[in-house]
Design a protein around this motif. Sequence first.
Motif, PDB file in Angstrom:
ATOM      1  N   UNK A   1       0.856  -1.202   0.000  1.00  0.00           N
ATOM      2  CA  UNK A   1       0.000   0.000   0.000  1.00  0.00           C
ATOM      3  C   UNK A   1       0.887   1.246   0.000  1.00  0.00           C
ATOM      4  N   UNK A   2       1.976   1.198   0.784  1.00  0.00           N
ATOM      5  CA  UNK A   2       2.880   2.349   0.814  1.00  0.00           C
ATOM      6  C   UNK A   2       3.478   2.620  -0.566  1.00  0.00           C
ATOM      7  N   UNK A   3       3.667   1.553  -1.342  1.00  0.00           N
ATOM      8  CA  UNK A   3       4.255   1.692  -2.691  1.00  0.00           C
ATOM      9  C   UNK A   3       3.189   1.878  -3.764  1.00  0.00           C
ATOM     10  N   UNK A   4       1.928   1.929  -3.346  1.00  0.00           N
ATOM     11  CA  UNK A   4       0.791   2.075  -4.269  1.00  0.00           C
ATOM     12  C   UNK A   4       0.678   0.898  -5.247  1.00  0.00           C
TER      13      UNK A   4
ATOM     14  N   UNK B   1      -9.530   1.286   3.256  1.00  0.00           N
ATOM     15  CA  UNK B   1      -9.841   2.255   4.308  1.00  0.00           C
ATOM     16  C   UNK B   1      -8.575   2.940   4.779  1.00  0.00           C
ATOM     17  N   UNK B   2      -8.745   4.155   5.307  1.00  0.00           N
ATOM     18  CA  UNK B   2      -7.610   4.892   5.849  1.00  0.00           C
ATOM     19  C   UNK B   2      -6.677   5.399   4.765  1.00  0.00           C
ATOM     20  N   UNK B   3      -5.519   5.894   5.214  1.00  0.00           N
ATOM     21  CA  UNK B   3      -4.555   6.399   4.231  1.00  0.00           C
ATOM     22  C   UNK B   3      -3.119   6.187   4.714  1.00  0.00           C
ATOM     23  N   UNK B   4      -2.240   6.172   3.720  1.00  0.00           N
ATOM     24  CA  UNK B   4      -0.815   6.050   4.021  1.00  0.00           C
ATOM     25  C   UNK B   4      -0.114   7.238   3.389  1.00  0.00           C
ATOM     26  N   UNK B   5       0.835   7.823   4.115  1.00  0.00           N
ATOM     27  CA  UNK B   5       1.606   8.914   3.516  1.00  0.00           C
ATOM     28  C   UNK B   5       3.080   8.756   3.857  1.00  0.00           C
TER      29      UNK B   5
ATOM     30  N   UNK C   1       1.665   9.185  -5.737  1.00  0.00           N
ATOM     31  CA  UNK C   1       2.458   7.956  -5.806  1.00  0.00           C
ATOM     32  C   UNK C   1       3.835   8.143  -6.415  1.00  0.00           C
ATOM     33  N   UNK C   2       3.908   8.906  -7.498  1.00  0.00           N
ATOM     34  CA  UNK C   2       5.209   9.070  -8.177  1.00  0.00           C
ATOM     35  C   UNK C   2       6.209   9.789  -7.284  1.00  0.00           C
ATOM     36  N   UNK C   3       5.754  10.864  -6.634  1.00  0.00           N
ATOM     37  CA  UNK C   3       6.652  11.618  -5.745  1.00  0.00           C
ATOM     38  C   UNK C   3       7.074  10.766  -4.559  1.00  0.00           C
ATOM     39  N   UNK C   4       6.126   9.978  -4.075  1.00  0.00           N
ATOM     40  CA  UNK C   4       6.431   9.101  -2.937  1.00  0.00           C
ATOM     41  C   UNK C   4       7.486   8.082  -3.340  1.00  0.00           C
TER      42      UNK C   4
END
Lengths: 302, 271
Positions: free
Chosen positions: A50-53, A59-63, A73-76
């Motif tokens: 999920x962190x790598x998309x 549900x929820x979110x990861x940043x 996603x690309x910037x991450x």
Amino acid sequence: MSPPAIRLEHLGKRYGRVTALRDVSLEVVPGEVFGFLGLNGAGKTTTIRIMLDLVRPTGGRASIFDLDCQLHGLDVRARIGYLPGEPGFYPDMTGEATLDLLGALAGQRVDRARQTRLLDRLGLAASDVRRPLREYSTGMKRKLGIVQAFQADPPLLVLDEPTEGLDPLMQDSFYELLAEARERGRTVFMSSHVLPEVERVCDRIGLLRGGELVLCSPVQEVRSLAGRRVRVTFGADVAPPASWPDGCEIATLSPRTWDLRVHGALGPVVSLLTTRPIADLDVQVPHLEEVLKKYYANAPVS
Amino acid sequence: MRSSAIVLAVHSVRRMRGVLIGIALVVGGFQFLLTQVAAFLLRRGGFGLISSFIPDFMQNVAGPSMLAFTSFAGVVAFGYFHPMVIATHVGLAIAIATEPAAEVETRFADLALARAVARHEVITRTLLVLVWSELVMLLVMMLSTWTGLACCTPSDTPRPGAATIRSLAILLGAIAFCWGGIALAVAARVRRRATASGGVAVAALAAFLIDYLARVWDPAKPVARFSPFHYFEPMSLVAGGQLQGRDVGVMLVVGLAGTAAGYLIFARRDL
């Protein structure tokens, strides 16, 4: 104040009726080495994906560094070096071509000198990287995986079972690389089954069980949950005291030997012993394994 | 800095170069061979002999497709609609278009997409490789036809015109692209290349057979409209007809729709 390197907020993932992750929230600060633990199927790899998309949460979110993993996603991913549990290298490609391809995909010019240093540190000779990967052992593929994750020197390293298949000497080389990355202020998020490894390199750990985060603490604190083992041997027979200090559990008692488990400070126990004829005192620091195995087994931790 | 789609496309072509060269040699060689067969039949008066062997009712049933076997131009053009040539082009298109599924299966997608690579670049790469490979194959075929005609056949022979060969190549390219697009849509959804390529190959074979059946059995005609091969009409070109823009358009639209679906599905899926 710098944003957390990783922030997971109420992260959840369902596959049909199967819940892989449930309400997982945690933060990893920049420069920290965070160990992500759990049995097979606990949800470690799903969280990483999920962190790598690669997988979308339900549900929820990861940043990562305050950037939403799905929206940016690309910037991450430009800030992440990732070592998968099973790297999907093409067996007909050479190690060199693989590193070049992955470097080109990262959109960053790979520092050849750094790449060569990494290869040297992990014992991959120039002749090795010119061979096709079908001739590589599991350990060599793992080393190549480590090099491709580290070669762009990204601010966040996400490592899935990094030392699986590495011999003990190479494990030490890897730990050195990790320590150097930490010195340079890099953040490391690693999943592992090897508890002594986690104990050795991680500042904090998070433990997943059945898709839920059941523990998230500094390694020292987790260790202290188990309590230190104290064995006291006396030169003569002694009677046990009428009352024991707080946090002191009795394992076994005999006239000349006491086996105790002490949670918290040792001072009160030492005070208790000063008036007695001590022949030997052995204090054993608990291993992470003792606590975590209880968590794995869903048992109450004393 | 090259885009990731280009980097991936170069990587894909490099990995497939052996297969691509092999197929190009086979289809190119086949075109050249057909020109020599046609020249041989012409020299020996074989076309008239072939016509005399085929009963009238069969010639009536076959209609203009008889030209493929009874004229110099027909034999030369046959290489652009021979079932094995069609199968080769469609098969190659399916193989290329299912690369996203292969990358998910082998987990190369994890390595690539864990970097600053957008998912649409994987599909764009596949599209680039698909179009490039098909163009190369068609160019090799046309070059072989031209070489065969230029070097080894009498100059006064009634040859198929350049426009006819070009139209046949466009038609063949369109049917290959059509199935490539369909395969891309399926490959964007599944986790195994064999599932995608096997499924689409079976569908292509079924569609081919349905169209074939409809040509000889009227009740099958309404169903045949759903087969892309219904819009693949090379015989009318051999008989001197014009390339039907509508037919090419239908095949390209199906291919593009599959490609668009591939972009959408791959962007939304879990890898």
